[in-house]
Design a protein around this motif. Structure first.
Motif, PDB file in Angstrom:
ATOM      1  N   THR A  47       0.956  -1.464   0.047  1.00 31.09           N
ATOM      2  CA  THR A  47      -0.207  -0.218   0.147  1.00 31.09           C
ATOM      3  C   THR A  47       0.885   1.408   0.044  1.00 31.09           C
ATOM      4  O   THR A  47       2.095   1.064   0.035  1.00 31.09           O
ATOM      5  CB  THR A  47      -0.830   0.049   1.318  1.00 31.09           C
ATOM      6  OG1 THR A  47      -2.089   0.988   0.964  1.00 31.09           O
ATOM      7  CG2 THR A  47      -0.263   0.305   2.573  1.00 31.09           C
ATOM      8  N   TYR A  48       0.490   2.463  -0.166  1.00 24.80           N
ATOM      9  CA  TYR A  48       1.043   3.733  -0.141  1.00 24.80           C
ATOM     10  C   TYR A  48       0.061   4.757   0.624  1.00 24.80           C
ATOM     11  O   TYR A  48      -1.012   4.599   0.726  1.00 24.80           O
ATOM     12  CB  TYR A  48       1.619   4.034  -1.320  1.00 24.80           C
ATOM     13  CG  TYR A  48       0.532   4.891  -2.359  1.00 24.80           C
ATOM     14  CD1 TYR A  48       0.288   6.186  -2.410  1.00 24.80           C
ATOM     15  CD2 TYR A  48      -0.656   3.914  -2.926  1.00 24.80           C
ATOM     16  CE1 TYR A  48      -0.724   6.659  -2.990  1.00 24.80           C
ATOM     17  CE2 TYR A  48      -1.905   4.652  -3.674  1.00 24.80           C
ATOM     18  CZ  TYR A  48      -1.772   5.995  -3.766  1.00 24.80           C
ATOM     19  OH  TYR A  48      -2.731   6.490  -4.393  1.00 24.80           O
ATOM     20  N   GLU A  49       1.004   5.785   1.055  1.00 25.15           N
ATOM     21  CA  GLU A  49       0.107   6.803   1.543  1.00 25.15           C
ATOM     22  C   GLU A  49       0.782   8.162   1.006  1.00 25.15           C
ATOM     23  O   GLU A  49       2.036   8.067   0.616  1.00 25.15           O
ATOM     24  CB  GLU A  49       0.117   6.788   3.008  1.00 25.15           C
ATOM     25  CG  GLU A  49       1.550   7.237   3.535  1.00 25.15           C
ATOM     26  CD  GLU A  49       1.290   7.222   5.259  1.00 25.15           C
ATOM     27  OE1 GLU A  49       0.198   7.394   5.706  1.00 25.15           O
ATOM     28  OE2 GLU A  49       2.490   7.011   5.915  1.00 25.15           O
ATOM     29  N   THR A  50       0.005   9.289   0.987  1.00 24.74           N
ATOM     30  CA  THR A  50       0.699  10.532   0.373  1.00 24.74           C
ATOM     31  C   THR A  50       0.445  11.341   1.263  1.00 24.74           C
ATOM     32  O   THR A  50      -0.423  11.553   2.380  1.00 24.74           O
ATOM     33  CB  THR A  50      -0.350  10.972  -0.641  1.00 24.74           C
ATOM     34  OG1 THR A  50      -0.240  10.094  -1.631  1.00 24.74           O
ATOM     35  CG2 THR A  50       0.282  12.340  -1.111  1.00 24.74           C
ATOM     36  N   ASP A  51       1.648  12.102   1.984  1.00 28.09           N
ATOM     37  CA  ASP A  51       1.611  12.977   3.128  1.00 28.09           C
ATOM     38  C   ASP A  51       0.794  14.462   2.563  1.00 28.09           C
ATOM     39  O   ASP A  51       1.107  14.792   1.375  1.00 28.09           O
ATOM     40  CB  ASP A  51       3.088  13.425   3.235  1.00 28.09           C
ATOM     41  CG  ASP A  51       3.222  14.394   4.399  1.00 28.09           C
ATOM     42  OD1 ASP A  51       2.809  15.534   4.212  1.00 28.09           O
ATOM     43  OD2 ASP A  51       3.939  13.941   5.389  1.00 28.09           O
ATOM     44  N   PRO A  52      -0.050  14.554   3.355  1.00 32.09           N
ATOM     45  CA  PRO A  52      -0.919  15.542   3.079  1.00 32.09           C
ATOM     46  C   PRO A  52      -0.403  17.095   2.880  1.00 32.09           C
ATOM     47  O   PRO A  52      -0.610  17.994   1.855  1.00 32.09           O
ATOM     48  CB  PRO A  52      -1.906  15.888   3.974  1.00 32.09           C
ATOM     49  CG  PRO A  52      -1.720  14.887   5.155  1.00 32.09           C
ATOM     50  CD  PRO A  52      -0.565  14.144   4.623  1.00 32.09           C
ATOM     51  N   GLU A  53       0.865  17.247   3.555  1.00 32.11           N
ATOM     52  CA  GLU A  53       1.476  18.683   3.460  1.00 32.11           C
ATOM     53  C   GLU A  53       2.529  18.602   2.458  1.00 32.11           C
ATOM     54  O   GLU A  53       2.536  19.699   1.649  1.00 32.11           O
ATOM     55  CB  GLU A  53       2.343  18.780   4.810  1.00 32.11           C
ATOM     56  CG  GLU A  53       1.177  19.145   5.920  1.00 32.11           C
ATOM     57  CD  GLU A  53       2.120  19.541   7.240  1.00 32.11           C
ATOM     58  OE1 GLU A  53       3.178  19.557   7.476  1.00 32.11           O
ATOM     59  OE2 GLU A  53       1.301  19.078   8.445  1.00 32.11           O
TER      60      GLU A  53
END
Length: 84
Positions: free
Chosen positions: A36-42
């Motif tokens: 899976t992956y995530e994107t840093d909102p900032e």
């Protein structure tokens, strides 16, 4: 006399080479395998996570399968096979 140092050239495995090995090891050890992956909102920087081990409970798996069924029109997919 001049000594010349020889350095070992390390060949770094690519992710494409590492993933199948990790998957096969997880299957051989009867472990879960999650990518899976995530994107840093900032910063908008993406991070990829590849995890294996005893991670998914039967209840969590049932919940994930139900979520995929609900989101099929949005493109969610699931593939299952008999596994011995």
């Amino acid at each position: 006399m001049t000594l010349i140092k020889k350095h070992r050239v390390r060949t770094k495995k690519t992710l494409v080479d590492t993933l199948p090995e990790m998957l096969l090891a997880a299957l051989a050890n009867h472990e879960d395998f999650i990518v899976t992956y995530e994107t840093d909102p900032e910063t908008k920087k993406r991070s990829l996570y590849i995890m294996s081990g005893s991670l998914v409970s039967p209840e969590m798996l049932a919940s994930l399968k139900a979520e995929i069924e609900r989101k099929k029109e949005e493109g969610s997919t699931i593939v299952s096979r008999d596994w011995k």
